[in-house]
Design an enzyme around this catalytic site. Structure first.
Site, PDB file in Angstrom:
ATOM      1  CG  ASP A   1      -2.188   0.897   0.903  1.00  0.00           C
ATOM      2  OD1 ASP A   1      -2.142   1.671  -0.077  1.00  0.00           O
ATOM      3  OD2 ASP A   1      -3.182   0.837   1.652  1.00  0.00           O
TER       4      ASP A   1
HETATM    5  C1  NOJ Z   1      -4.022   4.010   0.042  1.00  0.00           C
HETATM    6  C2  NOJ Z   1      -5.182   3.088   0.214  1.00  0.00           C
HETATM    7  O1  NOJ Z   1      -5.085   2.418   1.445  1.00  0.00           O
HETATM    8  C3  NOJ Z   1      -5.339   2.061  -0.895  1.00  0.00           C
HETATM    9  O2  NOJ Z   1      -6.552   1.407  -0.715  1.00  0.00           O
HETATM   10  C4  NOJ Z   1      -5.259   2.729  -2.231  1.00  0.00           C
HETATM   11  O3  NOJ Z   1      -5.442   1.783  -3.253  1.00  0.00           O
HETATM   12  C5  NOJ Z   1      -3.915   3.435  -2.350  1.00  0.00           C
HETATM   13  N1  NOJ Z   1      -3.837   4.461  -1.329  1.00  0.00           N
HETATM   14  C6  NOJ Z   1      -3.702   4.064  -3.711  1.00  0.00           C
HETATM   15  O4  NOJ Z   1      -4.450   5.195  -3.855  1.00  0.00           O
END
Ligand code: NOJ
Length: 755
Positions: free
Chosen positions: A283
């Protein structure tokens, strides 16, 4: 500079002579490609960067052109617009040494421009085919706009509605969550990317992100393995089995280790136990965040993540900045890097990007494939299906298309909030506000008077921080305007609750009741003694006990681009509510975590006990049950269930039996009932939940019609993970329940035995 990749295809992948008997054309192609790659280029494939459009952390937009030319980027994320994607892809393909195409990812969570209800609302439809179709439409729009990879589905089980990201998942149940997860993967990817609009799915957030302590986002997770396997893992596993091409690690720690560097999770469970063959991305900046979790420094953390089985680094640049050094110092090996690089290249190969790097970059297609009437029609239908009617005293709903209607509340006119949380490609200028939806449906037959009436919350700073576009108004003036129009009206509709960004990432709430200014206005309006309907916009299970005691009709609404029209359809009876909750709505926040499939304790409250009981597992000040339980939702019609009949009272460990009920539509409308099957193993080698959803059916029933609804009980529905984490069926007696929701009083019961 010329693209070097396409000749490689002609030169190798399609020539059988290039492949050894064991190697598939894909393997041969990638082996050949990798033999031309430097170690820096291989590490570059493991690096994903933002291109500046949409960010969810503090990482800044870097000037990526030079990095692309140097082959230091394998993927970019959240780039909006096909022209922009194409321009970036062109640099990678035409100006880097090997011309390896990028895989372009985006958070297409509940639609691209056609926005479906938030995932929690989509799940409330229990319409698995419909959910698959929503993902297919999202894939059609996204793929036409340059996106090859979506960071969806989010399959994290969540039993604590303080966590704002409850909005993004399917709710609290692993069985339903698994069905939704499978459907989403199929909708995005098709069978093996067979259509040119199929995109890669990404299962997230692995793992247990929804179990953050106290519902505070990014917080610690600490859980027994037994619980992981029996309550939390199924949806991830189901999505893997459905063939999802990628997995995203979660921000949280699991067993004291950040998920991103947790080898047990990423390699042992995901790859070895479940057979996942795709690639794993972190993430947002998760490798960087490992240092804040108190693990090590950037270099060591990057090495730990790679060693754990994580392949791509989302935005932290830890891999590109440190892996080469770590290789020299022996912290990682060439084969660690090769393995990760191969997995990323395989994804690109499977998506067809080596055949045509611009596959997803057809500008004409983008214009003709986005927000199409047929997509909107599907979204409207699913949005109607998602609304959960919580109460409807004296059949206030449906309303007649006549007289004067007061529409009051901060959601009444907001187009910026109507789609709900996290839909980065949405275009609010195209969507209707609730007022516009009602007016369109009424076509002049009734008059709509509108007032914002109040703010979402009392604190102006918070209202702005949650990014609501609704103006912060003077409290007294707002109230006056609302009361004035309510007085002139025959019925009051309140469009209230949470704005789009009061749920979602980083939007935890410690108090999940109706915020004070909205509650106060509801109380003022109630004094007018007029028929009142509350449209409770929600991104989570909210605690609306006061409202349930004071407002005669309440319906939960879960946003979406077609929400306004769908609301009008249901409010005026052109469609009938069908949705059922996939989370337990608590009476008060002190009850959370609250979930229907809990264990029993040694001192459970006896069934039917209405009052506090000392030395029993209950509270002095509130009853144990949910205000509105999992599986609950009303219709404009009513349904009656017969007792259960079983095809046999015993089954063998590898046999099946059938359970049947007759469901009759006893009301005045045609309707749809979601018939639910629950099972309990009351005596097992480990404590098992009081009930678990094991099947369900959506049944169409015309007014007066009745149908037999039959379920097959297979061994799989009775199995669980025992203390040694073996998946077993333990013979003995089982309770079987069928009914309208998870509360005991809504269920017919019987027992059977496994021998
Ligand atoms: C953080 C989020 O937790 C995740 O779900 C998301 O896909 C990413 N950012 C990318 O934007």
């Amino acid at each position: 500079m010329k693209n070097r990749i396409l000749p490689l295809i002609a030169g190798c992948a399609i020539m059988a002579s290039c492949t050894t008997p064991q190697e598939s054309p894909m393997d041969a192609y990638i082996t050949d490609l990798m033999s031309h790659m430097t170690i820096q280029e291989k590490i570059g494939q493991l690096n994903q960067q933002v291109a500046g459009d949409i960010m969810t952390g503090s990482e800044q937009d870097t000037e990526i052109t030079d990095l692309l030319k140097r082959g230091e980027i394998g993927s970019v994320l959240n780039v909006k617009g096909v022209e922009r994607v194409k321009a970036i892809q062109k640099i990678a393909v035409e100006e880097s040494r090997l011309g390896i195409p990028l895989i372009v990812g985006m958070d297409v969570i509940h639609g691209y421009e056609t926005v479906f209800p938030i995932p929690l609302g989509l799940a409330a439809t229990w319409d698995i085919d419909g959910i698959e179709e929503s993902a297919r439409i999202a894939a059609k729009e996204a793929s036409a706009n340059g996106v090859a990879w979506t960071f969806s589905p989010m399959v994290d089980i969540c039993v604590d509605p303080r966590w704002g990201r409850q909005a993004e998942g399917a709710g609290e149940d692993p069985y339903l969550g698994s069905k939704v997860a499978e459907a989403m993967v199929k909708g995005y990817q098709g069978e093996n990317y067979e259509n040119d609009y199929n995109i890669m799915a990404c299962i997230k957030h692995f793992a247990l992100y929804g179990a953050a302590e106290a519902g505070r986002d990014y917080n610690t997770v600490d859980m027994s393995r037994l619980r992981m396997y029996n309550q939390y893992f199924d949806p991830y596993k189901a999505a893997v089995e459905a063939g999802a091409g990628s997995v995203m690690t979660s921000f949280n720690i699991v067993d004291g280790l950040p998920a991103t560097s947790n080898k047990w999770l990423v390699t042992d469970v995901l790859r070895k136990q479940w057979g996942f063959e795709g690639f794993v991305v972190t993430d947002y900046a998760s490798i960087d965040e490992m240092e804040k979790h108190g693990i090590s420094d950037k270099q060591h953390n990057a090495a730990l993540a790679l060693k754990a089985g994580t392949d791509m680094d989302m935005v932290s640049r830890s891999f590109v900045e440190t892996l080469e050094k770590s290789l020299k110092e022996g912290l990682v090996t060439t084969s660690d890097i090769d393995l990760a690089c191969r997995r990323v290249l395989e994804a690109k190969y499977k998506l067809g990007l080596f055949n045509d790097p611009y596959k997803y970059c057809n500008i004409d297609k983008a214009q003709n494939s986005t927000y199409l009437p047929e997509y909107r029609e599907t979204a409207r239908k699913l949005t109607q299906e998602s609304f959960v009617l919580l109460k409807n005293d004296n059949n206030i709903l449906p309303l007649k298309k006549q007289g004067t209607i007061a529409l009051i509340g901060p959601m009444a006119e907001s187009k910026g909030d109507i789609v709900g949380t996290w839909c980065v490609a949405s275009d609010p200028t195209k969507y209707k506000s609730v007022r516009e939806g009602l007016e369109t449906a009424l076509a002049g037959k009734a008059k709509v008077l509108t007032a914002q009436g109040c703010n979402f919350v009392d604190d102006e700073y918070v209202q702005k921080a949650t990014r609501s576009v609704v103006p912060f108004i003077d409290k007294e003036k707002g109230k006056r305007e609302a009361i004035e129009i309510a007085r002139k009206s025959d019925v009051i509709i309140c469009a209230m609750g949470e704005d789009a960004w009061m749920s979602g990432e980083g939007a935890s709430r410690a108090d999940i009741e109706m915020p004070a200014p909205q509650r106060e206005l509801l109380a003022e309006l109630k004094k007018l003694n007029k028929p009142m309907v509350l449209l409770n916009f929600a991104g989570r299970a909210t605690a609306i006990k006061w409202e349930s005691e004071n407002i005669p009709a309440i319906m939960n609404v879960w946003f979406g681009s077609e929400c306004a029209d769908a609301l009008a359809d249901v409010l005026f009876g052109d469609a009938v509510p069908q949705g059922k909750l996939t989370i337990s709505m608590p009476q008060c926040v002190g009850q959370v975590p609250l979930y229907y499939n809990h264990l029993n304790t040694g001192r459970p409250l006896a069934e039917g006990t209405e009052r506090y009981a000392n030395f029993t597992s209950n509270y002095i000040d509130v009853r144990n049950d949910a205000l509105y339980p999992f599986g609950y939702g009303l219709s404009y019609t009513t349904f009656e269930y017969s007792d259960i009949t079983l095809s046999a009272n015993t089954m063998t460990v590898d046999g099946t039996i059938k359970a049947k009920v007759t469901v009759k539509n006893t009301g005045d409308y045609d309707g749809v009932e979601i018939v639910q099957l629950y099972i309990r193993d009351p005596q097992a080698s480990v404590s098992r939940p009081v009930k678990e959803l094991k099947d369900f059916k959506r049944v169409d029933l015309k007014k007066g019609e009745q149908k037999d609804v039959e379920f097959t009980i297979t061994p799989d529905k009775l199995k669980f993970y025992n203390y040694d984490l073996e998946y077993v069926l333990e013979p003995g007696a089982f309770d079987l329940m069928i009914g309208a929701n998870s509360s005991d009083k809504a269920l017919k019961k019987t027992t059977f035995e496994v021998k």
